[in-house]
Design a protein around this motif. Structure first.
Motif, PDB file in Angstrom:
ATOM      1  N   ASP A  17       0.843  -1.195   0.000  1.00  0.00           N
ATOM      2  CA  ASP A  17       0.000   0.000   0.000  1.00  0.00           C
ATOM      3  C   ASP A  17       0.881   1.250   0.000  1.00  0.00           C
ATOM      4  N   GLY A  18       1.978   1.202   0.737  1.00  0.00           N
ATOM      5  CA  GLY A  18       2.901   2.328   0.749  1.00  0.00           C
ATOM      6  C   GLY A  18       3.494   2.604  -0.621  1.00  0.00           C
ATOM      7  N   GLU A  19       3.846   1.545  -1.350  1.00  0.00           N
ATOM      8  CA  GLU A  19       4.359   1.728  -2.704  1.00  0.00           C
ATOM      9  C   GLU A  19       3.353   2.488  -3.566  1.00  0.00           C
ATOM     10  N   LEU A  20       2.100   2.069  -3.491  1.00  0.00           N
ATOM     11  CA  LEU A  20       1.055   2.695  -4.304  1.00  0.00           C
ATOM     12  C   LEU A  20       0.877   4.165  -3.943  1.00  0.00           C
ATOM     13  N   ARG A  21       0.913   4.460  -2.643  1.00  0.00           N
ATOM     14  CA  ARG A  21       0.719   5.841  -2.202  1.00  0.00           C
ATOM     15  C   ARG A  21       1.903   6.725  -2.600  1.00  0.00           C
ATOM     16  N   VAL A  22       3.108   6.189  -2.495  1.00  0.00           N
ATOM     17  CA  VAL A  22       4.288   6.958  -2.902  1.00  0.00           C
ATOM     18  C   VAL A  22       4.226   7.273  -4.389  1.00  0.00           C
ATOM     19  N   ALA A  23       3.902   6.272  -5.201  1.00  0.00           N
ATOM     20  CA  ALA A  23       3.833   6.475  -6.646  1.00  0.00           C
ATOM     21  C   ALA A  23       2.759   7.490  -7.021  1.00  0.00           C
ATOM     22  N   ALA A  24       1.628   7.461  -6.313  1.00  0.00           N
ATOM     23  CA  ALA A  24       0.543   8.385  -6.610  1.00  0.00           C
ATOM     24  C   ALA A  24       0.869   9.807  -6.183  1.00  0.00           C
ATOM     25  N   ALA A  25       1.649   9.964  -5.115  1.00  0.00           N
ATOM     26  CA  ALA A  25       1.908  11.291  -4.558  1.00  0.00           C
ATOM     27  C   ALA A  25       3.032  12.036  -5.260  1.00  0.00           C
ATOM     28  N   ASN A  26       3.996  11.302  -5.815  1.00  0.00           N
ATOM     29  CA  ASN A  26       5.170  11.963  -6.386  1.00  0.00           C
ATOM     30  C   ASN A  26       5.647  11.193  -7.615  1.00  0.00           C
ATOM     31  N   PRO A  27       5.437  11.756  -8.814  1.00  0.00           N
ATOM     32  CA  PRO A  27       5.884  11.047 -10.029  1.00  0.00           C
ATOM     33  C   PRO A  27       7.385  10.781 -10.058  1.00  0.00           C
ATOM     34  N   ARG A  28       8.151  11.620  -9.382  1.00  0.00           N
ATOM     35  CA  ARG A  28       9.611  11.425  -9.346  1.00  0.00           C
ATOM     36  C   ARG A  28       9.964  10.499  -8.175  1.00  0.00           C
ATOM     37  N   HIS A  29       9.611   9.245  -8.339  1.00  0.00           N
ATOM     38  CA  HIS A  29       9.840   8.262  -7.272  1.00  0.00           C
ATOM     39  C   HIS A  29      10.688   7.108  -7.773  1.00  0.00           C
ATOM     40  N   VAL A  30      11.542   6.619  -6.879  1.00  0.00           N
ATOM     41  CA  VAL A  30      12.279   5.377  -7.094  1.00  0.00           C
ATOM     42  C   VAL A  30      11.930   4.480  -5.912  1.00  0.00           C
ATOM     43  N   ILE A  31      11.141   3.459  -6.169  1.00  0.00           N
ATOM     44  CA  ILE A  31      10.740   2.518  -5.124  1.00  0.00           C
ATOM     45  C   ILE A  31      11.698   1.336  -5.175  1.00  0.00           C
ATOM     46  N   CYS A  32      12.459   1.142  -4.104  1.00  0.00           N
ATOM     47  CA  CYS A  32      13.507   0.126  -4.058  1.00  0.00           C
ATOM     48  C   CYS A  32      13.075  -1.025  -3.149  1.00  0.00           C
ATOM     49  N   ARG A  33      12.726  -2.135  -3.751  1.00  0.00           N
ATOM     50  CA  ARG A  33      12.435  -3.328  -2.964  1.00  0.00           C
ATOM     51  C   ARG A  33      13.749  -4.033  -2.639  1.00  0.00           C
ATOM     52  N   THR A  34      13.936  -4.316  -1.366  1.00  0.00           N
ATOM     53  CA  THR A  34      15.136  -5.020  -0.945  1.00  0.00           C
ATOM     54  C   THR A  34      14.733  -6.170  -0.040  1.00  0.00           C
ATOM     55  N   SER A  35      15.724  -6.920   0.482  1.00  0.00           N
ATOM     56  CA  SER A  35      15.376  -8.137   1.211  1.00  0.00           C
ATOM     57  C   SER A  35      16.482  -8.565   2.161  1.00  0.00           C
ATOM     58  N   TRP A  36      16.082  -9.214   3.240  1.00  0.00           N
ATOM     59  CA  TRP A  36      16.988  -9.885   4.173  1.00  0.00           C
ATOM     60  C   TRP A  36      18.163  -8.972   4.551  1.00  0.00           C
ATOM     61  N   VAL A  37      17.852  -7.777   5.014  1.00  0.00           N
ATOM     62  CA  VAL A  37      18.885  -6.772   5.274  1.00  0.00           C
ATOM     63  C   VAL A  37      19.613  -7.077   6.587  1.00  0.00           C
ATOM     64  N   TYR A  38      20.929  -6.975   6.538  1.00  0.00           N
ATOM     65  CA  TYR A  38      21.758  -7.159   7.739  1.00  0.00           C
ATOM     66  C   TYR A  38      22.881  -6.131   7.705  1.00  0.00           C
TER      67      TYR A  38
END
Length: 312
Positions: free
Chosen positions: A131-152
Motif C-alpha cells: 500500500d505504501g508503494e502505491l501511495r508513494v507512486a501516486a503522490a510523487n511522479p519522481r519516485h524510485v521505489i527500491c524493494r530489498t530483502s533480508w537486510v543485515y
C-alpha cells in the motif's frame, strides 16, 4: 547534495551516514519524536524545512510478526506515513527514494521476482508495504521505489547479529532451510542508494513526464546470489570462526518446525536486472559482504572488550 533520510535509528540510516561520510554527501537523518510517520502533523512540518535535494524514506514498521496483531500501526507508518513523505517531497520539488520489501510477494513462483511480477503479500506487514508503494507512486511522479530483502549490517537488530549472539551461547542452532531469498548488506545497499540519488538529481524532467523516464519507477535492489537462512547462518559462523570468533553447528529445519504468527514467502529472491540495465548498479555477492559484516562486528566487540557489545 543533501539527502534527508527518515528512520534515523534503523540499519539503513546508520549505513547511509557511514557511506555518506566517506563520499562527501550531506546526510541528514530524522526520526521520532521529531519526525513520526504515524503522526501526520509532524511529517510535512519537519521535511519542508530541511532543504533536501533528495528524500530517502527508510522509516518503517518492521515487526513482521507483531504486525499481524496490530495491522493498523503497520499501515500508519508503512502506507499512510510513506504517502505523506512522498507528498512532502513533491511539495519540495525533489525526488523520493522509497524503501520497500520482498514481502510484497507470496514466494510461490519459484524464480527470482521481477518488478512487474504479480504482488500478493501473505501478511499485514507485506500488505502495508505494498500500500505504501502505491501511495508513494501516486503522490510523487519522481519516485524510485527500491524493494530489498533480508537486510543485515553491523547496526541495529538483524539476523547476522542474532546468529553471532547465539553462537556464543550454544553449540548448535536450528535455522530454517526451506526459505530462499537475497541477503542484502545494508552498507552495499546504502552505496547503491547514493548512486541512485545522484542519477535522479541529474535527470532533468518535469513532473508530468517523470513516468516516462527510465530512472523512475520500481526497482529491485538486493545482494547478489541466493541463500536460505541456514546458508546465511553457516556463512556467518564460518566467517566468525576464521577470525577467532564464536561459531556453532547449523541444524537445518523446515518452516513448519519454527512457527511464527506471520507467514513468510518461501522463495522471495529478487531479480535485479532492471537496476543493472537502467543504473548500471550491481550489488556484491552476499557471501563476500557477510564476511565484511562479521569482521566489523567482531572488531567492535574487541574494541569494547565485551563479548556482548554486538548483541541486538
Amino acid at each position: 547534495m543533501r539527502i534527508v533520510v527518515t528512520g534515523r535509528e534503523g540499519q539503513l540510516a546508520h549505513s547511509l551516514r557511514a557511506v555518506g561520510a566517506s563520499s562527501g554527501v550531506d546526510i541528514v537523518c530524522l526520526g521520532r519524536p521529531q519526525l513520526d510517520l504515524s503522526e501526520a502533523a509532524t511529517v510535512s512540518a519537519v521535511l519542508l524545512g530541511t532543504g533536501a535535494d533528495v528524500i530517502i524514506n527508510a522509516a518503517a514498521y518492521t515487526a513482521v510478526d507483531r504486525a499481524e496483531s496490530e495491522p493498523e500501526k503497520a499501515h500508519a507508518v508503512n502506507a499512510a506515513g510513506a504517502g505523506l513523505v512522498a507528498q512532502a517531497a513533491q511539495r519540495l520539488g525533489v525526488p523520493i527514494v522509497h524503501i520497500s520489501t520482498d514481502y510484497v510477494f507470496d514466494g510461490g513462483w519459484q524464480h527470482p521476482y521481477r518488478e512487474e511480477d504479480r504482488v500478493c503479500p501473505l501478511g499485514a506487514y507485506g500488505a502495508s508495504k505494498h500500500d505504501g508503494e502505491l501511495r508513494v507512486a501516486a503522490a510523487n511522479p519522481r519516485h524510485v521505489i527500491c524493494r530489498t530483502s533480508w537486510v543485515y549490517s553491523p547496526y541495529g537488530q538483524n539476523f547476522v547479529k542474532t546468529m553471532l549472539r547465539l553462537a556464543g551461547e550454544r553449540d548448535e542452532v536450528g535455522v530454517v532451510a526451506d526459505q530462499l531469498g537475497s541477503p542484502t548488506y545494508a552498507l552495499d545497499l546504502a552505496e547503491a542508494l547514493l548512486r541512485i540519488a545522484r542519477r535522479v538529481l541529474d535527470e532533468k524532467v518535469v513532473d508530468e513526464k517523470a513516468a516516462d523516464t527510465p530512472l523512475f519507477g520500481v526497482f529491485h535492489v538486493a545482494g547478489g546470489g541466493q541463500a536460505s537462512w541456514a546458508d546465511l547462518a553457516e556463512a556467518v559462523f564460518a566467517a566468525s570462526a576464521s577470525s577467532g570468533g564464536p561459531s556453532a553447528r547449523v541444524r537445518r529445519i523446515d518452516t513448519k518446525d519454527y512457527p511464527t504468527p506471520a507467514r513468510r514467502p518461501a522463495d522471495s529472491r529478487l531479480d535485479t536486472g532492471k537496476l543493472q540495465e537502467r543504473y548500471g548498479i550491481v550489488l556484491p555477492d552476499w557471501r563476500a559482504s557477510v564476511g565484511d559484516c562479521v569482521s566489523r562486528l567482531l572488531g567492535a566487540r574487541a574494541g569494547t572488550g565485551s563479548s556482548s557489545s554486538a548483541s541486538p
